[in-house]
Design an enzyme around this catalytic site. Structure first.
Site, PDB file in Angstrom:
ATOM      1  N   ASP A  89       0.876  -1.169   0.000  1.00  0.00           N
ATOM      2  CA  ASP A  89       0.000   0.000   0.000  1.00  0.00           C
ATOM      3  C   ASP A  89       0.917   1.224   0.000  1.00  0.00           C
ATOM      4  O   ASP A  89       1.610   1.480   0.994  1.00  0.00           O
ATOM      5  CB  ASP A  89      -0.893  -0.028   1.245  1.00  0.00           C
ATOM      6  CG  ASP A  89      -1.847   1.162   1.312  1.00  0.00           C
ATOM      7  OD1 ASP A  89      -1.589   2.178   0.623  1.00  0.00           O
ATOM      8  OD2 ASP A  89      -2.841   1.083   2.058  1.00  0.00           O
TER       9      ASP A  89
ATOM     10  N   ASN B  40       2.351   5.368 -10.097  1.00  0.00           N
ATOM     11  CA  ASN B  40       1.132   5.388 -10.900  1.00  0.00           C
ATOM     12  C   ASN B  40      -0.114   4.990 -10.104  1.00  0.00           C
ATOM     13  O   ASN B  40      -1.228   5.276 -10.520  1.00  0.00           O
ATOM     14  CB  ASN B  40       1.365   4.452 -12.100  1.00  0.00           C
ATOM     15  CG  ASN B  40       0.107   4.092 -12.802  1.00  0.00           C
ATOM     16  OD1 ASN B  40      -0.393   4.858 -13.620  1.00  0.00           O
ATOM     17  ND2 ASN B  40      -0.432   2.923 -12.484  1.00  0.00           N
TER      18      ASN B  40
ATOM     19  N   TYR C  53      -9.364  14.799  -5.350  1.00  0.00           N
ATOM     20  CA  TYR C  53      -8.571  14.268  -6.466  1.00  0.00           C
ATOM     21  C   TYR C  53      -7.871  15.394  -7.216  1.00  0.00           C
ATOM     22  O   TYR C  53      -6.667  15.318  -7.497  1.00  0.00           O
ATOM     23  CB  TYR C  53      -9.502  13.492  -7.399  1.00  0.00           C
ATOM     24  CG  TYR C  53      -8.829  12.790  -8.551  1.00  0.00           C
ATOM     25  CD1 TYR C  53      -8.084  11.627  -8.360  1.00  0.00           C
ATOM     26  CD2 TYR C  53      -8.944  13.275  -9.854  1.00  0.00           C
ATOM     27  CE1 TYR C  53      -7.487  10.971  -9.426  1.00  0.00           C
ATOM     28  CE2 TYR C  53      -8.350  12.619 -10.920  1.00  0.00           C
ATOM     29  CZ  TYR C  53      -7.627  11.472 -10.707  1.00  0.00           C
ATOM     30  OH  TYR C  53      -7.026  10.826 -11.757  1.00  0.00           O
TER      31      TYR C  53
HETATM   32  N1  LIG Z   1      -8.196   6.132 -16.120  1.00  0.00           N
HETATM   33  C1  LIG Z   1      -8.218   7.465 -16.253  1.00  0.00           C
HETATM   34  O1  LIG Z   1      -9.108   8.030 -16.930  1.00  0.00           O
HETATM   35  C2  LIG Z   1      -7.152   8.297 -15.616  1.00  0.00           C
HETATM   36  C3  LIG Z   1      -7.053   9.651 -16.002  1.00  0.00           C
HETATM   37  C4  LIG Z   1      -6.078  10.451 -15.429  1.00  0.00           C
HETATM   38  C5  LIG Z   1      -5.230   9.921 -14.480  1.00  0.00           C
HETATM   39  N2  LIG Z   1      -5.350   8.611 -14.112  1.00  0.00           N
HETATM   40  C6  LIG Z   1      -4.423   8.105 -13.105  1.00  0.00           C
HETATM   41  O2  LIG Z   1      -3.744   7.007 -13.636  1.00  0.00           O
HETATM   42  C7  LIG Z   1      -3.320   6.166 -12.561  1.00  0.00           C
HETATM   43  C8  LIG Z   1      -3.684   4.732 -12.876  1.00  0.00           C
HETATM   44  O3  LIG Z   1      -5.073   4.651 -12.991  1.00  0.00           O
HETATM   45  P1  LIG Z   1      -5.835   3.530 -13.849  1.00  0.00           P
HETATM   46  O4  LIG Z   1      -6.818   4.253 -14.670  1.00  0.00           O
HETATM   47  O5  LIG Z   1      -4.868   2.622 -14.481  1.00  0.00           O
HETATM   48  O6  LIG Z   1      -6.659   2.848 -12.662  1.00  0.00           O
HETATM   49  P2  LIG Z   1      -6.817   1.308 -12.175  1.00  0.00           P
HETATM   50  O7  LIG Z   1      -7.835   1.384 -11.093  1.00  0.00           O
HETATM   51  O8  LIG Z   1      -7.038   0.437 -13.342  1.00  0.00           O
HETATM   52  O9  LIG Z   1      -5.394   0.985 -11.558  1.00  0.00           O
HETATM   53  C9  LIG Z   1      -4.939   1.566 -10.370  1.00  0.00           C
HETATM   54  C10 LIG Z   1      -4.217   0.513  -9.574  1.00  0.00           C
HETATM   55  O10 LIG Z   1      -3.680   1.146  -8.402  1.00  0.00           O
HETATM   56  C11 LIG Z   1      -3.885   0.253  -7.323  1.00  0.00           C
HETATM   57  N3  LIG Z   1      -3.890   1.011  -6.061  1.00  0.00           N
HETATM   58  C12 LIG Z   1      -4.848   1.840  -5.603  1.00  0.00           C
HETATM   59  N4  LIG Z   1      -4.506   2.304  -4.410  1.00  0.00           N
HETATM   60  C13 LIG Z   1      -3.320   1.753  -4.101  1.00  0.00           C
HETATM   61  C14 LIG Z   1      -2.443   1.859  -2.985  1.00  0.00           C
HETATM   62  N5  LIG Z   1      -2.769   2.595  -1.921  1.00  0.00           N
HETATM   63  N6  LIG Z   1      -1.283   1.170  -3.005  1.00  0.00           N
HETATM   64  C15 LIG Z   1      -0.977   0.398  -4.060  1.00  0.00           C
HETATM   65  N7  LIG Z   1      -1.756   0.233  -5.138  1.00  0.00           N
HETATM   66  C16 LIG Z   1      -2.922   0.930  -5.155  1.00  0.00           C
HETATM   67  C17 LIG Z   1      -5.213  -0.421  -7.596  1.00  0.00           C
HETATM   68  O11 LIG Z   1      -5.328  -1.639  -6.885  1.00  0.00           O
HETATM   69  C18 LIG Z   1      -5.123  -0.625  -9.099  1.00  0.00           C
HETATM   70  O12 LIG Z   1      -4.530  -1.867  -9.404  1.00  0.00           O
HETATM   71  C19 LIG Z   1      -3.989   6.714 -11.298  1.00  0.00           C
HETATM   72  O13 LIG Z   1      -3.043   7.490 -10.595  1.00  0.00           O
HETATM   73  C20 LIG Z   1      -5.086   7.589 -11.850  1.00  0.00           C
HETATM   74  O14 LIG Z   1      -5.442   8.626 -10.983  1.00  0.00           O
HETATM   75  C21 LIG Z   1      -6.285   7.784 -14.672  1.00  0.00           C
END
Ligand SMILES: NC(=O)c1ccc[n+]([C@@H]2O[C@H](COP(=O)([O-])OP(=O)(O)OC[C@H]3O[C@@H](n4cnc5c(N)ncnc54)[C@H](O)[C@@H]3O)[C@@H](O)[C@H]2O)c1
Length: 251
Positions: free
Chosen positions: A62, A89, A154
């Protein structure tokens, strides 16, 4: 191979952008520590990389907890070597206006989306500096560039992450550490699973000039470029991948 034998840690590597980045880094020859809060998801990605002939380990961590972060860095250093690249990420994307969310919800979002990068950088920088340099790459988002309605915690966390990126870049440039931040727009990942299809399409029609969905792989390709030697003189910068959303105020 652009990343032959580099040691890479990807947080949130078990899903979405993080998983795509793990596969892309491995394809370029990197050894990948796949870190995720849910270890089963990290395991699945690490096993897929290994069965394709790559090198990967899965770490349950975490990133909001300093003890977990320390263990993540220590295990990587012991099993793969000092990290060359950390892709911060992992993230969550809670909704709510300031008066609608609890203090606990605010703290959780800020801890995962912002403080975690302070924790990983603080822990890894001494190793990276001793090894002669490296890259800290972060994922913020377009909501860190301009606030979005109903996303107070956020938007604040991601905006903070953009300037934390610049601080790290300035403070450690002479130690040959680069630090950059990727700002995706709407990416088709499990994070957005709760977003009904019709609402998503209406949102994209209104706000994203280029038609089509940004994929996790699109973002992963940008991460590979930033991790490669081709980007050796790039630090402290924001890389937006949003289909043109940020090109104008009223896109
Ligand atoms: N998907 C979008 O539209 C989008 C847009 C802008 C930014 N982002 C950012 O991209 C990044 C990845 O997002 P995604 O879309 O791939 O989401 P996702 O939910 O598919 O993947 C995120 C991963 O992070 C893990 N996670 C969450 N909290 C955690 C913690 N405390 N410790 C360790 N692991 C943790 C989750 O278990 C998950 O596997 C994030 O930072 C998100 O804010 C996503």
């Amino acid at each position: 191979m652009k990343l032959q034998d580099k040691v890479v840690i990807v947080t949130g590597g078990g899903s979405g952008i993080g998983a795509a980045a793990c596969y892309a880094f491995a394809r370029e020859g990197a050894q990948v520590a796949v870190a995720n809060r849910t270890v089963a998801k990290a395991d699945a990605v690490a096993r897929a990389i290994e069965s394709g002939g790559g090198r990967a380990i899965a770490i349950g961590a975490d990133v909001a907890l300093s003890a977990d972060v320390q263990r993540m860095i220590d295990r990587t250093a012991t099993e793969l070597g000092a990290p060359d690249i950390i892709f911060n990420n992992a993230g969550i994307s809670p909704s709510g206006r300031v008066a609608d969310i609890s203090e606990a919800e605010w703290d959780e979002c800020l801890a995962i989306d912002l403080k975690s990068v302070f924790l990983t950088a603080r822990c890894a920088l001494p190793l990276m500096i001793e090894a002669g340099g490296g890259l800290i790459l972060n994922t913020a988002g377009t909501f860190g560039l301009r606030a979005a309605k109903n996303k107070a915690a956020y938007s604040a966390a991601k905006a903070g992450l953009i300037n934390l990126t610049r601080s790290i870049a300035l403070d450690y440039a002479r130690d040959k550490i680069r630090c950059n931040v990727i700002c995706p727009g709407y990416v088709d990942t499990p994070l957005n699973e709760g977003f009904p299809r019709a609402e998503r399409d209406a949102f994209l029609e209104q706000h994203q000039p280029l038609r089509g969905l940004i994929s996790a792989e699109d973002v992963a390709e940008m991460a590979v470029y930033l991790a490669s030697d081709a980007a050796r003189m790039i630090t402290g910068q924001i890389f937006v991948i949003d289909g043109g959303q940020q090109a104008g105020l009223f896109a």
